[in-house]
Design a protein around this motif. Structure first.
Motif, PDB file in Angstrom:
ATOM      1  N   GLY A  46       0.794  -1.229   0.000  1.00 23.16           N
ATOM      2  CA  GLY A  46       0.000   0.000   0.000  1.00 23.16           C
ATOM      3  C   GLY A  46       0.824   1.274   0.000  1.00 23.16           C
ATOM      4  O   GLY A  46       0.287   2.361   0.193  1.00 23.16           O
ATOM      5  N   LEU A  47       2.130   1.155  -0.215  1.00 22.79           N
ATOM      6  CA  LEU A  47       3.002   2.328  -0.138  1.00 22.79           C
ATOM      7  C   LEU A  47       3.249   2.986  -1.491  1.00 22.79           C
ATOM      8  O   LEU A  47       3.467   4.187  -1.564  1.00 22.79           O
ATOM      9  N   CYS A  48       3.230   2.187  -2.583  1.00 18.43           N
ATOM     10  CA  CYS A  48       3.777   2.685  -3.846  1.00 18.43           C
ATOM     11  C   CYS A  48       2.724   3.220  -4.801  1.00 18.43           C
ATOM     12  O   CYS A  48       3.042   3.978  -5.714  1.00 18.43           O
ATOM     13  N   GLY A  49       1.475   2.796  -4.644  1.00 14.91           N
ATOM     14  CA  GLY A  49       0.401   3.340  -5.473  1.00 14.91           C
ATOM     15  C   GLY A  49       0.245   2.704  -6.838  1.00 14.91           C
ATOM     16  O   GLY A  49      -0.656   3.080  -7.586  1.00 14.91           O
ATOM     17  N   THR A  52      -3.323   1.207  -7.612  1.00 13.43           N
ATOM     18  CA  THR A  52      -4.479   2.072  -7.351  1.00 13.43           C
ATOM     19  C   THR A  52      -5.685   1.692  -8.212  1.00 13.43           C
ATOM     20  O   THR A  52      -5.584   1.539  -9.422  1.00 13.43           O
ATOM     21  N   SER A  61      -5.870   0.795  -2.419  1.00 16.51           N
ATOM     22  CA  SER A  61      -4.747  -0.026  -2.857  1.00 16.51           C
ATOM     23  C   SER A  61      -5.298  -1.409  -3.183  1.00 16.51           C
ATOM     24  O   SER A  61      -5.680  -2.158  -2.274  1.00 16.51           O
ATOM     25  N   MET A 112      -4.571   8.653  -9.179  1.00 15.80           N
ATOM     26  CA  MET A 112      -4.554   9.460  -7.955  1.00 15.80           C
ATOM     27  C   MET A 112      -4.691  10.942  -8.270  1.00 15.80           C
ATOM     28  O   MET A 112      -5.290  11.709  -7.514  1.00 15.80           O
ATOM     29  N   HIS A 130       1.340  16.142  -0.393  1.00 14.41           N
ATOM     30  CA  HIS A 130       0.612  15.376   0.619  1.00 14.41           C
ATOM     31  C   HIS A 130      -0.271  14.323  -0.034  1.00 14.41           C
ATOM     32  O   HIS A 130      -0.307  13.178   0.401  1.00 14.41           O
ATOM     33  N   TYR A 131      -0.971  14.711  -1.098  1.00 11.38           N
ATOM     34  CA  TYR A 131      -1.930  13.779  -1.692  1.00 11.38           C
ATOM     35  C   TYR A 131      -1.225  12.601  -2.353  1.00 11.38           C
ATOM     36  O   TYR A 131      -1.719  11.478  -2.333  1.00 11.38           O
ATOM     37  N   THR A 133       1.697  11.351  -1.515  1.00 14.78           N
ATOM     38  CA  THR A 133       2.753  10.790  -0.674  1.00 14.78           C
ATOM     39  C   THR A 133       2.798   9.267  -0.780  1.00 14.78           C
ATOM     40  O   THR A 133       3.835   8.658  -0.565  1.00 14.78           O
ATOM     41  N   GLY A 134       1.679   8.662  -1.132  1.00 17.37           N
ATOM     42  CA  GLY A 134       1.645   7.203  -1.254  1.00 17.37           C
ATOM     43  C   GLY A 134       1.869   6.708  -2.666  1.00 17.37           C
ATOM     44  O   GLY A 134       1.441   5.616  -3.011  1.00 17.37           O
ATOM     45  N   ASN A 135       2.515   7.503  -3.490  1.00 17.83           N
ATOM     46  CA  ASN A 135       2.872   7.060  -4.843  1.00 17.83           C
ATOM     47  C   ASN A 135       4.373   7.221  -5.039  1.00 17.83           C
ATOM     48  O   ASN A 135       4.912   8.314  -4.866  1.00 17.83           O
TER      49      ASN A 135
END
Lengths: 159, 287
Positions: A46-49, A52, A61, A112, A130-131, A133-135
């Motif tokens: 769930g960290l890299c995106g 999605t 994720s 995203m 911020h939005y 950050t997980g990609n």
């Protein structure tokens, strides 16, 4: 003991059914039964995106989401964005700013970004960082991605 | 992941009946973002999961009154993030959401899951504990109320029985209290933290009337640091007092070493961040 069961949901606007086992995740479902490979399991955490998928209007994720959970849901993947004639404005923006090198992470960034712009139609750098950050982009095209998001915002506003 | 069965009961009462107090291979699943990691890593191999996603809608809602917030256990973290009631009554929660994991996880992870998982690295437990939250939990034999202060018993361990589920969290309104949550990430900015510190303070200027101080991530569980609170209560926050509070906190906390930091490093972090968190709260807090 873990028999497959048939679930129904909407996939990119069309009603579909699929046979899922409880331990299948959403990426496996999309790839194996619908040949949709835009969402890829990559970090698996769930960290890299890269995995999605939009479920009921919200990004999730796909690698951390049980396939069974999309029963009755509206599922949207990156494959729905463009037509054979025209790219989605966010896709155009990524192309025009060269916001990728290898392109592996791009579907996730693009999906995203569509969500980001719904929430922040005119985002500043901080909101974008911020939005997204997980990609993760291992080619490190982050500066270009920020430009792409801003260009996509302008395209979106121009209609 | 190893195969498992999945049950999807339509009510909370049906869900608790499907759990077995003596069978740890039957476990509940809410959003699943944390459990999926454990299942993929092979450290959690359930025979059967009880999905809570189809239980009554009231457990996915946020209700507000003058006293505070009632958060259904199945409320997603993004619902908290975007709730006007949460922003008004407990702005510390709204601010915390901004750096809690990422958008996709917040869209799926739930309040109840973040608490019941008992993971000391999560951001929501210390924040809700500092705000003085109380949980309502349900089992086949009825319901009981548990102050969040008393909820965590160890590393990934809580007081919940195996057939007991969180129904709601009650959060007192922040009111005039000032608050801050600070975390230290030693890897990437969105990595699990090496330390979390939450403080909620009633004060007049720098004159502290009462403070709640909670540490997480550096410790085996989210923990109230009552010795640090005792140092702060009734005193004026100057450098000397904040240093004393840091010393007391470090004495009291039960640290744990992991890839994000050794015990000596985390001790030093806590000493520094007690001071910074209190200063940030008193400076108007993170609103």
């Amino acid at each position: 003991m873990t028999a497959a069961r048939t679930i129904s949901f909407t996939l990119n606007g069309l009603p579909v059914t699929a046979d899922v086992k409880p331990h299948h995740n959403l990426v496996e479902l999309l790839q194996n039964q619908f040949s949709l490979t835009g969402a890829r399991e990559t970090c698996g955490q769930g960290l890299c995106g890269c995995c999605t998928v939009i479920v009921n209007g919200k990004a999730v994720s796909g690698c951390l989401y049980l396939a069974s959970f999309v029963e009755g849901a509206e599922v949207v993947t990156v494959e729905s964005l463009d037509t054979p004639q025209k790219l989605h404005p966010v896709q155009e923006a990524f192309v025009e700013t060269s916001a990728f090198q290898c392109g592996y992470c791009t579907p996730g960034f693009v999906l995203m970004t569509t969500q980001l712009l719904e929430q922040h139609p005119d985002p500043d750098d901080d909101q974008i960082k911020h939005y997204l950050t997980g990609n993760l982009c291992r080619c490190a095209t982050y500066p270009q991605v920020i430009e792409a998001v801003k260009l996509a915002a302008r395209k979106r506003k121009a209609g | 992941m190893t195969p498992f069965e999945l049950a999807e009961p339509k009510s909370l009462s049906a869900a608790v009946k499907l759990l077995d107090p003596d069978d740890t291979s039957i476990r509940p699943i809410a959003g699943g973002t944390a459990l999926m990691l454990m299942m993929k890593a092979g450290v959690f191999r359930p025979a059967k999961l009880i999905s809570l996603r189809n239980i009554e809608a009231k457990y996915s809602g946020i209700a507000a009154d003058a006293n505070g917030l009632r958060l259904g256990a199945m409320t997603t973290l993004s619902a908290l993030e975007h709730s006007a009631d949460v922003r008004k009554l407990a702005p510390l929660i709204t601010r915390t959401m901004l750096t809690l994991s990422n958008v996709r996880v917040r869209n799926v992870a739930t309040v109840g899951g973040a608490l019941a998982h008992g993971d000391p690295h999560m951001d929501l437990p210390p924040v809700l504990m500092a705000l003085g939250a109380t949980l309502t939990v349900v089992s086949p034999s009825g319901e009981r109320s548990i102050p969040l202060d008393d909820f965590f018993t160890g590393y990934y361990e809580t007081v919940l029985e195996k057939n007991e589920l969180i129904a709601e969290a009650h959060i007192p309104a922040q009111g005039t209290k000032r608050a801050a949550y600070m975390k230290v990430t030693t890897g990437s900015a969105d990595d699990w933290p090496a330390l979390g510190v939450a403080v909620v303070i009633e004060a007049d200027g720098k004159a502290i009337e009462s403070a709640r101080v909670v540490v997480s991530a550096a410790t085996t569980k989210a923990t109230r640091l009552k010795s640090a609170e005792t140092v702060l209560n009734g005193k004026t926050a100057d450098d000397k007092l904040l240093a004393q509070a840091g010393d007391a906190a470090v004495e009291e906390a039960e640290f744990i070493a992991d890839v994000r930091g050794s015990v000596p490093y985390k001790r030093e972090l806590l000493r520094v961040y007690i001071k910074r968190a209190v200063q940030q709260a008193l400076a108007g807090g993170v609103q």
